[in-house]
Scaffold this motif. Structure first.
Motif, PDB file in Angstrom:
ATOM      1  N   ASP A  49     -37.150  46.233  32.951  1.00  0.00           N
ATOM      2  CA  ASP A  49     -37.541  47.647  32.947  1.00  0.00           C
ATOM      3  C   ASP A  49     -37.134  48.366  31.664  1.00  0.00           C
ATOM      4  O   ASP A  49     -37.232  49.579  31.560  1.00  0.00           O
ATOM      5  N   GLY A  50     -36.686  47.570  30.679  1.00  0.00           N
ATOM      6  CA  GLY A  50     -36.376  48.148  29.375  1.00  0.00           C
ATOM      7  C   GLY A  50     -36.805  47.200  28.270  1.00  0.00           C
ATOM      8  O   GLY A  50     -36.722  45.978  28.422  1.00  0.00           O
ATOM      9  N   LEU A  51     -37.305  47.762  27.189  1.00  0.00           N
ATOM     10  CA  LEU A  51     -37.731  46.943  26.046  1.00  0.00           C
ATOM     11  C   LEU A  51     -37.253  47.621  24.768  1.00  0.00           C
ATOM     12  O   LEU A  51     -37.477  48.821  24.570  1.00  0.00           O
ATOM     13  N   ALA A  52     -36.551  46.851  23.921  1.00  0.00           N
ATOM     14  CA  ALA A  52     -36.152  47.337  22.595  1.00  0.00           C
ATOM     15  C   ALA A  52     -36.820  46.422  21.580  1.00  0.00           C
ATOM     16  O   ALA A  52     -36.606  45.207  21.610  1.00  0.00           O
ATOM     17  N   ILE A  53     -37.629  47.004  20.721  1.00  0.00           N
ATOM     18  CA  ILE A  53     -38.450  46.171  19.827  1.00  0.00           C
ATOM     19  C   ILE A  53     -38.263  46.599  18.376  1.00  0.00           C
ATOM     20  O   ILE A  53     -38.265  47.789  18.054  1.00  0.00           O
ATOM     21  N   ALA A  54     -38.103  45.613  17.501  1.00  0.00           N
ATOM     22  CA  ALA A  54     -38.047  45.849  16.056  1.00  0.00           C
ATOM     23  C   ALA A  54     -39.115  45.001  15.398  1.00  0.00           C
ATOM     24  O   ALA A  54     -39.178  43.783  15.630  1.00  0.00           O
ATOM     25  N   SER A  55     -39.975  45.635  14.614  1.00  0.00           N
ATOM     26  CA  SER A  55     -41.050  44.900  13.938  1.00  0.00           C
ATOM     27  C   SER A  55     -41.598  45.730  12.793  1.00  0.00           C
ATOM     28  O   SER A  55     -41.777  46.943  12.922  1.00  0.00           O
ATOM     29  N   PHE A  56     -41.877  45.083  11.686  1.00  0.00           N
ATOM     30  CA  PHE A  56     -42.539  45.746  10.564  1.00  0.00           C
ATOM     31  C   PHE A  56     -44.054  45.611  10.645  1.00  0.00           C
ATOM     32  O   PHE A  56     -44.781  46.428  10.110  1.00  0.00           O
ATOM     33  N   SER A  57     -44.542  44.533  11.292  1.00  0.00           N
ATOM     34  CA  SER A  57     -45.975  44.216  11.216  1.00  0.00           C
ATOM     35  C   SER A  57     -46.703  44.472  12.530  1.00  0.00           C
ATOM     36  O   SER A  57     -47.822  44.005  12.712  1.00  0.00           O
ATOM     37  N   LEU A  58     -46.096  45.221  13.444  1.00  0.00           N
ATOM     38  CA  LEU A  58     -46.746  45.553  14.714  1.00  0.00           C
ATOM     39  C   LEU A  58     -47.899  46.541  14.511  1.00  0.00           C
ATOM     40  O   LEU A  58     -48.896  46.497  15.223  1.00  0.00           O
ATOM     41  N   SER A  59     -47.769  47.434  13.527  1.00  0.00           N
ATOM     42  CA  SER A  59     -48.788  48.456  13.258  1.00  0.00           C
ATOM     43  C   SER A  59     -50.159  47.803  13.021  1.00  0.00           C
ATOM     44  O   SER A  59     -50.225  46.739  12.400  1.00  0.00           O
ATOM     45  N   PRO A  60     -51.265  48.377  13.507  1.00  0.00           N
ATOM     46  CA  PRO A  60     -51.429  49.715  14.084  1.00  0.00           C
ATOM     47  C   PRO A  60     -51.049  49.805  15.558  1.00  0.00           C
ATOM     48  O   PRO A  60     -51.117  50.885  16.133  1.00  0.00           O
ATOM     49  N   ASP A  61     -50.669  48.689  16.174  1.00  0.00           N
ATOM     50  CA  ASP A  61     -50.178  48.773  17.541  1.00  0.00           C
ATOM     51  C   ASP A  61     -48.787  49.404  17.534  1.00  0.00           C
ATOM     52  O   ASP A  61     -48.135  49.497  16.493  1.00  0.00           O
ATOM     53  N   THR A  62     -48.333  49.799  18.706  1.00  0.00           N
ATOM     54  CA  THR A  62     -47.061  50.504  18.832  1.00  0.00           C
ATOM     55  C   THR A  62     -46.188  49.817  19.881  1.00  0.00           C
ATOM     56  O   THR A  62     -46.685  49.012  20.677  1.00  0.00           O
ATOM     57  N   PRO A  63     -44.892  50.140  19.911  1.00  0.00           N
ATOM     58  CA  PRO A  63     -44.050  49.599  20.984  1.00  0.00           C
ATOM     59  C   PRO A  63     -44.620  49.906  22.373  1.00  0.00           C
ATOM     60  O   PRO A  63     -44.578  49.069  23.267  1.00  0.00           O
ATOM     61  N   ALA A  64     -45.175  51.111  22.557  1.00  0.00           N
ATOM     62  CA  ALA A  64     -45.753  51.450  23.865  1.00  0.00           C
ATOM     63  C   ALA A  64     -46.910  50.510  24.209  1.00  0.00           C
ATOM     64  O   ALA A  64     -47.098  50.128  25.371  1.00  0.00           O
ATOM     65  N   SER A  65     -47.667  50.142  23.183  1.00  0.00           N
ATOM     66  CA  SER A  65     -48.800  49.256  23.449  1.00  0.00           C
ATOM     67  C   SER A  65     -48.328  47.881  23.913  1.00  0.00           C
ATOM     68  O   SER A  65     -49.059  47.183  24.632  1.00  0.00           O
ATOM     69  N   LEU A  66     -47.103  47.506  23.531  1.00  0.00           N
ATOM     70  CA  LEU A  66     -46.585  46.213  23.994  1.00  0.00           C
ATOM     71  C   LEU A  66     -46.324  46.234  25.495  1.00  0.00           C
ATOM     72  O   LEU A  66     -46.466  45.212  26.172  1.00  0.00           O
TER      73      LEU A  66
END
Lengths: 390, 133
Positions: A49-66
């Motif tokens: 029920d929790g997600l902590a994400i670090a990424s430089f190349s996720l854009s244009p997607d977002t943490p919420a989109s994950l």
């Protein structure tokens, strides 16, 4: 022990998919890391029920989109744009959220992909400060500020290239025993290190990381839950995150470690001499030295002496250091590089490391450093971990 | 603010964003004063003198413009006016070398800083970029 993170543990360390280039996107790397953490822990996906994400190349997607991509319903979603400091920060913030009862289980993931040209694009557009004030000066990327920093360090303390080389050679030895290290098949000795081609002297080839793709991750949950799952886990005894510390120093030869390191040991009720395992952030070897000094493994300016006196190998006497080979020999998978140390520390303490398992690994110091904005890294972090259920 | 700075350098003027409230000189360019948080910043002339903190020779660049004429000496300079700037140099400069910052036009036509121990060498430094066009 006055454990400020009492009742919270880290578990299920995963390093996934390390490769020089990949056609896959960040969700593929992060999703596979998540699936592997579920397999290791025996948890259902619905338990996350929790997600902590670090990424430089996720854009244009977002943490919420994950969250949508993975079919997760979340109460906590932490985006961590802190580069090499992000792994410890993920653990710290996730532990606080679990401790407060906001969430049950947080998946902490650093993931990035790599295609030909993507690193150059990242560097060229890293920040307004780098675009205005750094990139126009020979477009060397982070190699320029770190070369200048390394030169300043050498000028001030008389450090020689051989001293930086000792770090790189020891880490390559560790990588030679680590299955996912991308440069683990290649040996490295000091003569080869010294003869390497110039990049931005005093930086030469083996002082620089190789960009790559991959993911590193771990879970944060309550100790009772880890016990009920019957899985190995580690305690997080203390942790700090800090930003823009010592900003008036003309050149960055110290960071948050020097300001908050003593309190970190005090909070964990331990001392530098009692630490078995040290995992530093190693984008360049001079930064390893700043972390050793800041975290009181040696005095300021004495890191060269320290690396002369300590073998730094996973199987040497004294503290083992960067037991996977670090980014210098595993590769730098973008923001996953900021998770490499803490994930490796969890693996070592729970004695699941494989051929590079250190014999003594009951406690670990993990340090982070990230986001070189113009002439200095703005983020620093550190944590002390110890054995829970092994 | 970065655009105004670049225009000043292109026009041959050594100017930096300066806070009109507390006189703090800003670099890298900013729209807010790092010291007092005022937004009253103007690009104005400043003392071009400084001392070298460190110097590095860029042998490997991510841009094709800098593949020729390499290595490119780049110095970090602590300006008497306060900020630390990166600047192109003619050669490796030792720590604490006294330098003067000068405006240079780089090979893609942007205004950048040069750092010279002898300000009379400005044309020589500019020539390095002219050769790469």
């Amino acid at each position: 022990m006055n454990n400020v993170f009492a009742g919270v543990v880290l578990a299920a360390p995963v390093s996934f998919g390390y490769t020089r280039y990949s056609e896959h996107g960040v969700p593929w790397f992060a999703g596979n890391a998540l699936a592997e953490m579920l397999r290791l822990s025996g948890l259902e996906k619905s338990s996350i029920d929790g997600l902590a994400i670090a990424s430089f190349s996720l854009s244009p997607d977002t943490p919420a989109s994950l969250a949508e991509y993975f079919g997760l319903e979340l109460r906590l979603l932490e985006a961590l744009p802190f580069g090499g400091a992000s792994g410890v920060i993920a653990a710290r913030r996730a532990a606080r959220a679990v401790q407060a009862g906001d969430v049950e289980v947080v998946a902490c993931i650093g993931a990035d992909t790599s295609k030909p040209g993507t690193f150059s694009q990242l560097v060229a557009n890293f920040s307004t400060a780098t675009m205005d004030a750094s990139y126009p000066y020979a477009a060397a990327g982070p190699n320029l500020p770190f070369a200048l920093l390394t030169q300043s360090y050498m000028d001030r303390y008389g450090t020689q290239r051989e001293d930086f080389g000792r770090i790189c050679v020891a880490q390559r030895y560790n990588a030679n025993h680590c299955d996912y290290a991308l440069l683990g098949q290649k040996p490295l000795d000091l003569a080869t290190y010294l003869a390497a081609r110039s990049i931005v002297p005093p930086l030469h080839l083996f002082d620089c990381v190789m960009p790559c793709a991959g993911a590193d991750s771990f879970l944060v949950m309550r100790e009772e839950q880890a016990l009920s799952l019957n899985i190995p886990y580690v305690y997080i005894n203390s942790a700090f995150e800090a930003f823009n510390v010592f900003s008036s120093d003309p050149v960055q030869l110290r960071s948050g470690w020097s300001r908050y390191g003593a309190a970190l040991y005090e909070q964990a009720d331990t001392t530098p001499a009692a630490i078995d395992l040290i995992e530093t952030y190693d984008d360049y070897p001079v930064i390893v030295m700043l972390q050793l000094e800041g975290m009181q493994l040696c005095d300021e300016g004495q890191a060269a002496r320290y690396v002369q006196d300590h073998e730094l190998r996973f199987d040497s006497e004294g503290p083992a250091h960067n037991t996977s080979g670090g980014q210098l020999s595993v590769g730098q998978a973008g923001a996953a590089g900021g998770f490499l140390g803490i994930v490796e520390a969890i693996r070592q303490i729970t004695r699941s490391a494989g051929r590079n398992q250190a014999s003594s690994a009951a406690s670990a110091l993990v340090t982070g450093f990230g986001m070189i904005n113009y002439d200095r890294g703005l983020c620093s972090s550190a944590a002390i971990l110890s054995a829970g259920r092994v | 603010m970065g655009e105004k700075l670049s225009q000043a350098l292109l026009a041959g003027r050594l100017e930096l964003p300066t806070c009109q409230r507390c006189s703090n000189v800003q670099y890298p360019p900013s729209e807010i004063c790092r010291h007092c948080l005022s937004d009253a910043l103007e690009v104005t002339a400043c003392d071009p003198a400084g001392k070298v903190i460190a110097c590095a020779l860029v042998h490997y660049s991510l841009a094709l413009d800098f593949d020729v004429n390499s290595p490119w000496p780049i110095a970090s300079v602590k300006m008497n006016a306060g900020p630390v700037v990166f600047a192109h140099a003619l050669e490796f400069l030792k720590r604490d070398t006294a330098v003067t910052l000068v405006p240079i036009i780089d090979s893609i036509g942007d205004g950048v800083f040069g750092a010279l121990a002898n300000v009379a060498d400005r044309d020589l430094l500019q020539t390095r970029f002219n050769r790469t066009i």
